[in-house]
Design a protein around this motif. Structure first.
Motif, short mmCIF file in Angstrom:
data_model
loop_
_atom_site.label_atom_id
_atom_site.label_comp_id
_atom_site.label_asym_id
_atom_site.label_seq_id
_atom_site.Cartn_x
_atom_site.Cartn_y
_atom_site.Cartn_z
N ALA A 1 0.83 -1.21 0.00
CA ALA A 1 0.00 0.00 0.00
C ALA A 1 0.86 1.25 0.00
O ALA A 1 0.58 2.22 -0.73
CB ALA A 1 -0.93 -0.01 1.21
N LEU B 1 -5.38 10.37 -1.09
CA LEU B 1 -5.01 9.93 0.25
C LEU B 1 -5.66 10.84 1.29
O LEU B 1 -5.53 12.06 1.21
CB LEU B 1 -3.50 9.95 0.43
CG LEU B 1 -2.70 8.71 0.00
CD1 LEU B 1 -1.22 8.92 0.26
CD2 LEU B 1 -3.18 7.46 0.70
N GLU B 2 -6.34 10.24 2.26
CA GLU B 2 -6.95 10.99 3.35
C GLU B 2 -5.98 11.07 4.54
O GLU B 2 -4.99 10.34 4.60
CB GLU B 2 -8.25 10.32 3.79
CG GLU B 2 -9.27 10.15 2.69
CD GLU B 2 -9.94 11.45 2.30
OE1 GLU B 2 -9.86 12.40 3.10
OE2 GLU B 2 -10.53 11.52 1.22
N GLN C 1 -5.34 7.78 6.38
CA GLN C 1 -4.45 6.87 5.64
C GLN C 1 -2.99 7.30 5.80
O GLN C 1 -2.11 6.45 5.93
CB GLN C 1 -4.84 6.86 4.16
CG GLN C 1 -6.20 6.26 3.87
CD GLN C 1 -6.60 6.46 2.40
OE1 GLN C 1 -6.86 7.57 1.96
NE2 GLN C 1 -6.62 5.37 1.65
N GLU D 1 -1.69 6.22 9.13
CA GLU D 1 -1.41 4.78 9.15
C GLU D 1 -0.09 4.48 8.42
O GLU D 1 0.69 3.64 8.87
CB GLU D 1 -2.56 4.02 8.48
CG GLU D 1 -2.40 2.51 8.51
CD GLU D 1 -2.22 1.96 9.91
OE1 GLU D 1 -1.43 1.01 10.08
OE2 GLU D 1 -2.88 2.46 10.85
#
Length: 350
Positions: free
Chosen positions: A19, A219-220, A223, A226
């Protein structure tokens, strides 16, 4: 620089690694739609972002520093504020201030805190050396503590919080250069060079027409947090820790690890925060490239942006044209990797 570089837990999350590597590729592709060339600058900017560090961009005007930062903010779907620093700017202009307002319920007056532009996920501090030291100090305190204090109250800044400051290296009149101790708050100092001939030709073609490319946000904030936690989990072999430590200690002229060149050329070397930045930068680079662990090559790749603003050269070195980058190049040449040292001891004399 934050703590948290103890023994790493086993890192075998293939999905998480994929990811982050995919996010890195997509970000580079979206940035390339707007920013032509500057691949190394973009890589270092992403390393700072995912390592949860702040970045100082140094380059002459017109090299798209502001456009680059704004593009990154758009891709990350984060709030973005640009602060143009000026000599008359006060700390409250960036942190916020209490104002007296009428309470519509009670009819009484009360103080209400109005948040300043620092309350954004991505903050571009443009020409940070143009504002007085007290305003610089307010910015640097917010960068370190990630909160703002006003009127006896503490207000947390948004998370993630990423400051990119710019400096113009060719114009020093009427400026307030950041002291070395305050420069240490930036994880990386990234030099933005002139474009290559081919890139400059493409800039002329692309920026003088009608079409204005817009990057796509994907991308938030959750995210990104993380992915930042993922970088912290990347394991670092013991010999990489030792290599980072040896590089930092060899930059200090008063340490036994320093060479004669460093003793003559450096008046003040890098502190422990530089070692932390080397390890975190190596972790971020490794995972952005899709690897499970940091290596000495990752440390070497981030050594210049991590160390150049933490090494103060002597007058003798400046007179001979020796700058911090030259010192770092010598350190990378002279400081052996610990595994190579061990191999040499085992082999014995020839």
């Amino acid at each position: 620089m934050e703590a948290g570089n103890g023994p790493a837990a086993p890192f075998n999350d293939l999905a998480a690694l994929a990811a982050l590597a995919d996010a890195s590729r997509r970000m580079r592709a979206e940035i390339a739609r707007v920013i032509i060339g500057q691949e190394e600058v973009v890589e270092q900017l992403l390393i700072g972002l995912f390592a949860r560090g702040h970045v100082l961009l140094v380059g002459v005007p017109g090299l798209a520093k502001t456009l680059l930062v704004g593009t990154v903010a758009k891709i990350l779907h984060l709030s973005f504020r640009r602060i143009q620093f000026t000599p008359d700017m006060m700390p409250s202009d960036i942190t916020g201030t209490d104002i007296l307002q009428d309470d519509p319920d009670t009819g009484r007056r009360r103080f209400v805190f109005i948040r300043g532009p620092l309350f954004s996920h991505v903050v571009l501090a443009d020409e940070v050396n143009r504002t007085p030291p007290k305003t610089q100090a307010a910015l640097l305190e917010a960068m370190q503590e990630r909160h703002v204090s006003a009127g006896g109250q503490t207000y947390d800044l948004p998370d993630p919080f990423f400051v990119l400051a710019t400096q113009n290296p060719i114009e020093q009149e009427g400026t307030y250069p950041l002291p070395e101790a305050q420069l240490d708050r930036f994880m990386l100092e990234v030099r933005v060079p002139y474009p290559t001939p081919d890139d400059e030709l493409e800039i002329l073609r692309r920026t003088t027409g009608e079409a204005v490319p817009e990057p796509e946000a994907f991308l938030e904030a959750a995210q990104i947090l993380e992915l930042q936690r993922l970088v912290r989990r990347v394991p670092v072999p013991e010999h990489v820790f030792r290599f980072a430590r040896d590089l930092v200690r060899a930059s200090r002229p008063d340490q036994p690890e320093a060479t004669e060149f460093v003793r003559k050329s450096v008046s003040w070397g890098a502190g422990p925060r530089a070692g932390q930045a080397l390890i975190l930068g190596a972790k971020a680079r490794a995972v952005l490239l899709g690897r499970f662990a940091a290596s000495p090559d990752d440390v070497r790749a981030v050594a210049r942006p991590v160390l150049r603003h933490r090494i103060v050269t002597t007058f003798h070195a400046e007179a001979e044209g020796i700058d911090a980058d030259r010192v770092i190049d010598r350190l990378l040449r002279d400081v052996p990797e610990p595994l190579q040292q061990a191999a040499g001891r085992l082999a014995g004399p020839a």
